[in-house]
Design an enzyme around this catalytic site. Structure first.
Site, PDB file in Angstrom:
ATOM      1  CG  HIS A  18      60.777 -54.453  42.757  1.00 23.23           C
ATOM      2  ND1 HIS A  18      61.476 -53.573  43.553  1.00 23.23           N
ATOM      3  CD2 HIS A  18      60.042 -55.213  43.590  1.00 23.23           C
ATOM      4  CE1 HIS A  18      61.176 -53.796  44.831  1.00 23.23           C
ATOM      5  NE2 HIS A  18      60.312 -54.787  44.878  1.00 23.23           N
ATOM      6  CE  LYS A  42      53.393 -44.636  62.291  1.00 24.69           C
ATOM      7  NZ  LYS A  42      53.520 -46.014  62.810  1.00 24.69           N
ATOM      8  NE  ARG A  91      62.090 -61.594  47.632  1.00 29.12           N
ATOM      9  CZ  ARG A  91      62.084 -60.638  48.542  1.00 29.12           C
ATOM     10  NH1 ARG A  91      62.878 -59.615  48.417  1.00 29.12           N
ATOM     11  NH2 ARG A  91      61.294 -60.712  49.591  1.00 29.12           N
ATOM     12  CB  SER A 129      63.233 -52.526  48.936  1.00 27.70           C
ATOM     13  OG  SER A 129      62.649 -52.720  47.681  1.00 27.70           O
TER      14      SER A 129
END
Ligand code: PNS
Length: 158
Positions: A18, A42, A91, A129
């Site tokens: 990022h 969530k 990517r 991530s």
């Protein structure tokens, strides 16, 4: 007219992939806003305030990069900010299908906003991530793949 780009995502957590895209975007556009989606998952690992703090810390020496949060439709946020561009990182080919769908849907919703895809440096093309969280949780090394502050915060969480 100055070009404002929005780089949206969950950034849970921010990775060096990022950071690389933001650096490239900051060179290409007059201003770039890292827009962190509220409630993407969530149960995110990093709270919204942590994600904002980490991103602000990382871009503090980059005067044309800013950090913000958004909720709801991305194109509504982009229009509110009067931005012209959405930046997304690509990517690998596997990213393409979903990114292509999102770009075309966003174009349908807001025809004047362009999506610009940028490739990170090769050494970051396999980082996500999700993988960072999984590898770290299972005791693997993530050094060099995320900003130092993310690494510190990950250590505090275990
Ligand atoms: O980091 P991510 O999870 O790949 O980012 C995805 C994101 C935040 C760009 C996407 O989920 C999004 O734009 N969400 C906001 C809601 C929206 O506009 N959905 C329609 C997209 S076509």
């Amino acid at each position: 007219m100055a070009t404002l780009a929005v780089y949206p995502g969950s950034f849970d957590p921010l990775t060096n992939g990022h950071v690389d895209i933001i650096a490239r975007g900051a060179r290409l556009f007059d201003r770039i806003v890292v827009a962190i989606l509220v409630n993407a998952e969530k149960a995110p690992l990093f709270s919204m305030s942590e994600r904002v703090e980490i991103a602000r810390e990382d871009f503090k020496d980059r005067p044309n990069a800013a950090v913000d949060t958004f909720d709801g439709l991305l194109v509504d946020y982009v229009e509110r900010r009067q931005a012209q561009v959405i930046v997304r990182g690509l990517r690998a080919v596997s990213d393409f299908e979903f990114e292509f769908q999102m770009a075309l849907m966003n174009r349908r919703l807001s025809p004047n906003v362009e999506t610009v895809f940028m490739m990170p440096a090769e050494q970051y093309t396999y980082i996500s991530s999700r993988l960072i969280k999984e590898v770290f949780a299972l005791g693997g090394r993530v050094h060099g793949l995320v900003p130092d502050l993310v690494e510190q915060r990950l250590r505090q969480k275990v």
